[in-house]
Design a protein around this motif. Structure first.
Motif, PDB file in Angstrom:
ATOM      1  N   TYR A 230      46.862  36.849  46.382  1.00 58.07           N
ATOM      2  CA  TYR A 230      46.021  36.245  45.344  1.00 58.07           C
ATOM      3  C   TYR A 230      45.149  35.207  46.048  1.00 58.07           C
ATOM      4  CZ  TYR A 230      49.132  38.385  41.904  1.00 58.07           C
ATOM      5  OH  TYR A 230      49.871  39.290  41.152  1.00 58.07           O
ATOM      6  N   LEU A 231      43.868  35.504  46.218  1.00 59.24           N
ATOM      7  CA  LEU A 231      42.979  34.655  47.005  1.00 59.24           C
ATOM      8  C   LEU A 231      42.294  33.609  46.130  1.00 59.24           C
ATOM      9  CD1 LEU A 231      41.244  37.400  49.205  1.00 59.24           C
ATOM     10  CD2 LEU A 231      43.383  36.170  49.648  1.00 59.24           C
ATOM     11  N   ASP A 232      42.014  32.447  46.717  1.00 59.33           N
ATOM     12  CA  ASP A 232      41.184  31.457  46.037  1.00 59.33           C
ATOM     13  C   ASP A 232      39.774  31.502  46.635  1.00 59.33           C
ATOM     14  OD1 ASP A 232      41.383  30.169  48.484  1.00 59.33           O
ATOM     15  OD2 ASP A 232      42.781  28.647  47.768  1.00 59.33           O
ATOM     16  N   ARG A 233      38.859  30.739  46.048  1.00 54.95           N
ATOM     17  CA  ARG A 233      37.466  30.805  46.493  1.00 54.95           C
ATOM     18  C   ARG A 233      37.309  30.361  47.944  1.00 54.95           C
ATOM     19  NH1 ARG A 233      32.391  31.558  44.843  1.00 54.95           N
ATOM     20  NH2 ARG A 233      30.772  30.449  45.993  1.00 54.95           N
ATOM     21  N   GLU A 234      38.017  29.319  48.330  1.00 57.40           N
ATOM     22  CA  GLU A 234      37.909  28.828  49.699  1.00 57.40           C
ATOM     23  C   GLU A 234      38.260  29.920  50.715  1.00 57.40           C
ATOM     24  OE1 GLU A 234      39.656  25.183  52.480  1.00 57.40           O
ATOM     25  OE2 GLU A 234      40.353  25.458  50.433  1.00 57.40           O
ATOM     26  N   THR A 235      39.325  30.652  50.441  1.00 57.61           N
ATOM     27  CA  THR A 235      39.747  31.731  51.341  1.00 57.61           C
ATOM     28  C   THR A 235      38.749  32.879  51.330  1.00 57.61           C
ATOM     29  OG1 THR A 235      42.055  31.166  50.900  1.00 57.61           O
ATOM     30  CG2 THR A 235      41.619  33.315  51.883  1.00 57.61           C
ATOM     31  N   SER A 236      38.261  33.234  50.147  1.00 58.77           N
ATOM     32  CA  SER A 236      37.292  34.317  50.028  1.00 58.77           C
ATOM     33  C   SER A 236      36.001  33.984  50.767  1.00 58.77           C
ATOM     34  CB  SER A 236      37.002  34.593  48.548  1.00 58.77           C
ATOM     35  OG  SER A 236      36.086  35.651  48.393  1.00 58.77           O
ATOM     36  N   VAL A 237      35.532  32.747  50.623  1.00 55.62           N
ATOM     37  CA  VAL A 237      34.319  32.306  51.321  1.00 55.62           C
ATOM     38  C   VAL A 237      34.526  32.372  52.826  1.00 55.62           C
ATOM     39  CG1 VAL A 237      32.928  30.255  51.851  1.00 55.62           C
ATOM     40  CG2 VAL A 237      33.394  30.866  49.471  1.00 55.62           C
ATOM     41  N   GLU A 238      35.684  31.919  53.291  1.00 56.21           N
ATOM     42  CA  GLU A 238      35.965  31.936  54.726  1.00 56.21           C
ATOM     43  C   GLU A 238      35.999  33.367  55.266  1.00 56.21           C
ATOM     44  OE1 GLU A 238      39.056  29.782  57.818  1.00 56.21           O
ATOM     45  OE2 GLU A 238      39.778  30.311  55.824  1.00 56.21           O
ATOM     46  N   PHE A 239      36.627  34.263  54.513  1.00 58.88           N
ATOM     47  CA  PHE A 239      36.747  35.646  54.978  1.00 58.88           C
ATOM     48  C   PHE A 239      35.389  36.345  55.038  1.00 58.88           C
ATOM     49  CE2 PHE A 239      37.639  40.210  54.036  1.00 58.88           C
ATOM     50  CZ  PHE A 239      38.258  40.507  55.242  1.00 58.88           C
ATOM     51  N   TYR A 240      34.533  36.086  54.043  1.00 58.74           N
ATOM     52  CA  TYR A 240      33.228  36.749  53.971  1.00 58.74           C
ATOM     53  C   TYR A 240      32.108  35.930  54.614  1.00 58.74           C
ATOM     54  CZ  TYR A 240      34.407  40.701  50.879  1.00 58.74           C
ATOM     55  OH  TYR A 240      34.876  41.873  50.349  1.00 58.74           O
ATOM     56  N   ASP A 241      32.455  34.898  55.374  1.00 63.36           N
ATOM     57  CA  ASP A 241      31.437  33.991  55.915  1.00 63.36           C
ATOM     58  C   ASP A 241      30.382  34.714  56.749  1.00 63.36           C
ATOM     59  OD1 ASP A 241      30.546  31.169  56.319  1.00 63.36           O
ATOM     60  OD2 ASP A 241      30.893  31.704  58.411  1.00 63.36           O
ATOM     61  N   GLU A 252      28.391  37.646  44.759  1.00 61.39           N
ATOM     62  CA  GLU A 252      29.126  38.607  43.937  1.00 61.39           C
ATOM     63  C   GLU A 252      30.371  39.096  44.670  1.00 61.39           C
ATOM     64  OE1 GLU A 252      26.615  41.792  42.553  1.00 61.39           O
ATOM     65  OE2 GLU A 252      24.911  40.434  42.373  1.00 61.39           O
ATOM     66  N   MET A 253      30.242  39.311  45.978  1.00 65.77           N
ATOM     67  CA  MET A 253      31.383  39.761  46.778  1.00 65.77           C
ATOM     68  C   MET A 253      32.492  38.715  46.783  1.00 65.77           C
ATOM     69  SD  MET A 253      29.157  41.304  49.948  1.00 65.77           S
ATOM     70  CE  MET A 253      30.540  41.394  51.090  1.00 65.77           C
ATOM     71  N   VAL A 254      32.118  37.458  47.011  1.00 60.64           N
ATOM     72  CA  VAL A 254      33.087  36.360  47.012  1.00 60.64           C
ATOM     73  C   VAL A 254      33.743  36.239  45.641  1.00 60.64           C
ATOM     74  CG1 VAL A 254      33.313  33.842  47.117  1.00 60.64           C
ATOM     75  CG2 VAL A 254      32.006  35.049  48.877  1.00 60.64           C
ATOM     76  N   GLY A 255      32.930  36.294  44.593  1.00 67.30           N
ATOM     77  CA  GLY A 255      33.453  36.152  43.237  1.00 67.30           C
ATOM     78  C   GLY A 255      34.433  37.238  42.864  1.00 67.30           C
ATOM     79  N   HIS A 256      34.144  38.476  43.275  1.00 67.56           N
ATOM     80  CA  HIS A 256      35.049  39.561  42.883  1.00 67.56           C
ATOM     81  C   HIS A 256      36.373  39.485  43.619  1.00 67.56           C
ATOM     82  CE1 HIS A 256      36.655  43.267  41.487  1.00 67.56           C
ATOM     83  NE2 HIS A 256      36.677  43.797  42.698  1.00 67.56           N
ATOM     84  N   LEU A 257      36.372  39.006  44.847  1.00 70.70           N
ATOM     85  CA  LEU A 257      37.600  38.965  45.639  1.00 70.70           C
ATOM     86  C   LEU A 257      38.646  38.017  45.046  1.00 70.70           C
ATOM     87  CD1 LEU A 257      38.051  40.741  48.093  1.00 70.70           C
ATOM     88  CD2 LEU A 257      37.672  38.754  49.558  1.00 70.70           C
TER      89      LEU A 257
END
Length: 332
Positions: A230-241, A252-257
């Protein structure tokens, strides 16, 4: 919104990376799908009660995590005895272990569990006695815990595969703590040539986790590790940086993750990054459906952000992406 709606109260923790502090909250989930956040003493409202469809009763369990407006909250306990009694009577939990030759049928097994009215709430592969096994936590919003345990056992054992199921509600609590709680058994991640497959939230919400895992297995791919996150925004942003400022669909990619749980797989083999990327297909879904209609994205994707799966782009990144999920995030 009526005040007479049944409420389930949980004590949760949130790690504030900026302050390097663990903050404690009380989250109230109402049966009408509304949520509010308070301090544990209920003297201060952090978030007023609002509808929040991204969280459901089946996602709430001790040791689990939910994401609310990009923040990930870890559920550590019931807030009161009343919640415990109502929750266990209303929302049944069941636990099972897929092992031996049944590992190759994980997609079929999870699909059958879903068709029996359960939601997969957590999932993790570990090494026991030198062999990989997969722990499964399933939740039902239809029956209580006593009935859920028996229905789950009848469902999965009726398939004839090699499996263990928790026999009582007390066993479910203990087994979940062993597999998913703090200090639980580590996952089965190994350091070898690999690629990351990330099954996106919309696939899971649509009930297609089992089918896509079956398709991955039927296509000849082998995974060494599997885990739900279960990812939070900080993790999603870091992964898709790496895509920030490059892809117009980045937000949209960050938001959906963070729109629900994801399931990560470490898929291993020679030339695996390129081979698996080919089987995933083009990220442009319309193009995938036209020129590669049998690929995972063509079959399960709906748009650029909801493209069914993320897969590693470059061979040198396969190990890095797998390490990020299975070695770093799994310990948070």
């Amino acid at each position: 919104m009526s005040n007479s709606v049944e409420v389930y109260a949980f004590l949760c923790e949130y790690f504030d990376a900026n302050a390097a502090l663990v903050k404690k909250f009380r989250i109230n989930y109402f049966a009408d799908g509304t949520v509010e956040i308070l301090n544990p003493e209920r003297t201060k409202t952090i978030m007023k009660r609002i509808p929040y469809k991204e969280v459901s009763l089946g996602m709430l369990y001790i040791g689990g995590a939910i994401t609310i407006f990009s923040r990930q909250y870890h559920i550590v306990d019931y807030a009161d005895i009343g919640t415990r009694k109502r929750f266990e009577a209303k929302c049944g939990k069941a636990f099972g272990i897929i092992k031996g030759s049944a590992i190759g049928n994980v997609g079929e097994i999870l699909g059958t569990i879903r068709n029996a009215g359960f939601v997969i709430s957590d999932l993790k592969s570990v090494i026991l006695d030198g062999e990989m096994v997969i722990g499964v936590l399933a939740a039902s919003e239809i029956v209580g815990t006593e009935e859920a345990v028996s229905v789950f056992a009848e469902t999965v054992l009726g398939l004839g595969f090699e499996m263990y199921v928790s026999a009582t509600p007390e066993d479910v609590v203990k087994d979940c703590a062993d597999y998913f709680g703090q200090g639980s058994i580590p996952n089965s991640y190994s350091n070898e040539e690999c690629t990351l497959c990330l099954i996106k939230p919309h696939v899971i919400k649509e009930g297609n986790l089992g089918p896509i895992l079956k398709d991955i297995n039927d296509a000849g791919f082998k995974f060494n590790c599997l885990q739900m996150f279960y990812l939070d925004r900080e993790t999603s942003v870091e992964f898709y940086d790496v895509y920030r400022g490059v892809l117009p669909q980045y937000e949209e990619m960050v938001g959906h993750l963070i729109d629900g749980p994801v399931v990560a797989l470490q898929i291993v083999g020679k030339n695996i990054v390129e081979d698996f990327r080919e089987m995933c297909g083009p990220v442009n879904i319309e193009l995938a459906k036209t020129i590669r209609p049998k690929t995972f994205r063509a079959v399960y994707g709906t748009d650029f952000a909801k493209s069914a799966v993320h897969c590693t782009d470059l061979p040198e990144d396969g190990g890095l992406e797998c390490k990020y999920f299975f070695d770093i995030l799994s310990q948070i």
